[in-house]
Design a protein around this motif. Structure first.
Motif, PDB file in Angstrom:
ATOM      1  N   CYS A 204      84.590  58.768 -11.912  1.00  0.00           N
ATOM      2  CA  CYS A 204      83.703  57.614 -12.131  1.00  0.00           C
ATOM      3  C   CYS A 204      83.898  57.069 -13.545  1.00  0.00           C
ATOM      4  O   CYS A 204      83.635  57.759 -14.533  1.00  0.00           O
TER       5      CYS A 204
ATOM      6  N   HIS B 253      75.392  60.949 -13.587  1.00  0.00           N
ATOM      7  CA  HIS B 253      75.842  60.103 -12.475  1.00  0.00           C
ATOM      8  C   HIS B 253      74.775  59.968 -11.401  1.00  0.00           C
ATOM      9  O   HIS B 253      74.182  60.948 -10.973  1.00  0.00           O
TER      10      HIS B 253
ATOM     11  N   ASP C  99      74.769  57.278  -7.829  1.00  0.00           N
ATOM     12  CA  ASP C  99      75.469  56.160  -7.182  1.00  0.00           C
ATOM     13  C   ASP C  99      74.668  54.866  -7.274  1.00  0.00           C
ATOM     14  O   ASP C  99      75.234  53.784  -7.433  1.00  0.00           O
TER      15      ASP C  99
ATOM     16  N   HIS D 112      78.065  53.612  -9.909  1.00  0.00           N
ATOM     17  CA  HIS D 112      77.293  54.416 -10.867  1.00  0.00           C
ATOM     18  C   HIS D 112      76.187  53.464 -11.308  1.00  0.00           C
ATOM     19  O   HIS D 112      76.480  52.401 -11.881  1.00  0.00           O
TER      20      HIS D 112
END
Ligand code: 5GP
Ligand code: ZN
Length: 137
Positions: free
Chosen positions: A5, A47, A49, A98
């Motif tokens: 990410c 993190h 989503d 993220h």
């Protein structure tokens, strides 16, 4: 941290960025492709989503950071207004998975963001829908 990410790497300082704010939970940076110069995105260091997977302890600290950064952007850019945007899912325009909050400076008549069409509810429909949403809380 998620190794795949890019925002994890930016938020945690592994990839350098034009940082405007940092604390133990968040980093706020200039968006690389700004709607206007001074467009900031605020990233949690941990993190997530999207909003639905954001831990409560991070979520509850987010809005004070948004407020602080928005005030600084307004002062610095001399903008007339600010949009706070946060996209969840491709249907909502999310392109980096993220969670991040956009702080977008706006100027009178800039016309850079679409406005949505103004819909309406049939009699009783709003109350029914509100009750359904309440039941999910
Ligand atoms: P989304 O569409 O997911 O809400 O927003 C993603 C935003 O991240 C976009 O405005 C895009 O310009 C910005 N962005 C994507 N990659 C990078 C990057 O590597 N650095 C910075 N500073 N911004 C990025
Ligand atoms: Zn991440």
């Amino acid at each position: 941290m998620n190794d795949n990410c890019i925002f994890c790497k930016i938020a945690n300082g592994i990839i350098p960025s034009a940082t405007v704010y940092e604390d133990d939970l968040f980093r706020a940076i200039l968006d690389i492709a700004p709607a206007h110069k001074g467009h900031v995105i605020i990233l949690p260091k941990e993190h997530a989503d999207n909003l639905f997977s954001l831990p409560e302890n991070v979520a509850e600290k987010l809005m004070p950071v948004v407020k602080k950064v928005a005030a600084a952007v307004k002062k610095t850019t001399g903008c007339d207004g600010i949009n706070i945007l946060q996209n969840n899912g491709t249907a909502a325009g999310q392109t980096v998975f993220h969670l991040h909050v956009h702080v977008v400076p706006r100027f009178e008549g800039d016309g850079i963001l679409p406005v949505w069409p103004q819909g309406s509810y049939a009699d009783g429909e709003a109350a029914e829908l509100a009750a359904k949403i309440r039941a999910e809380l």
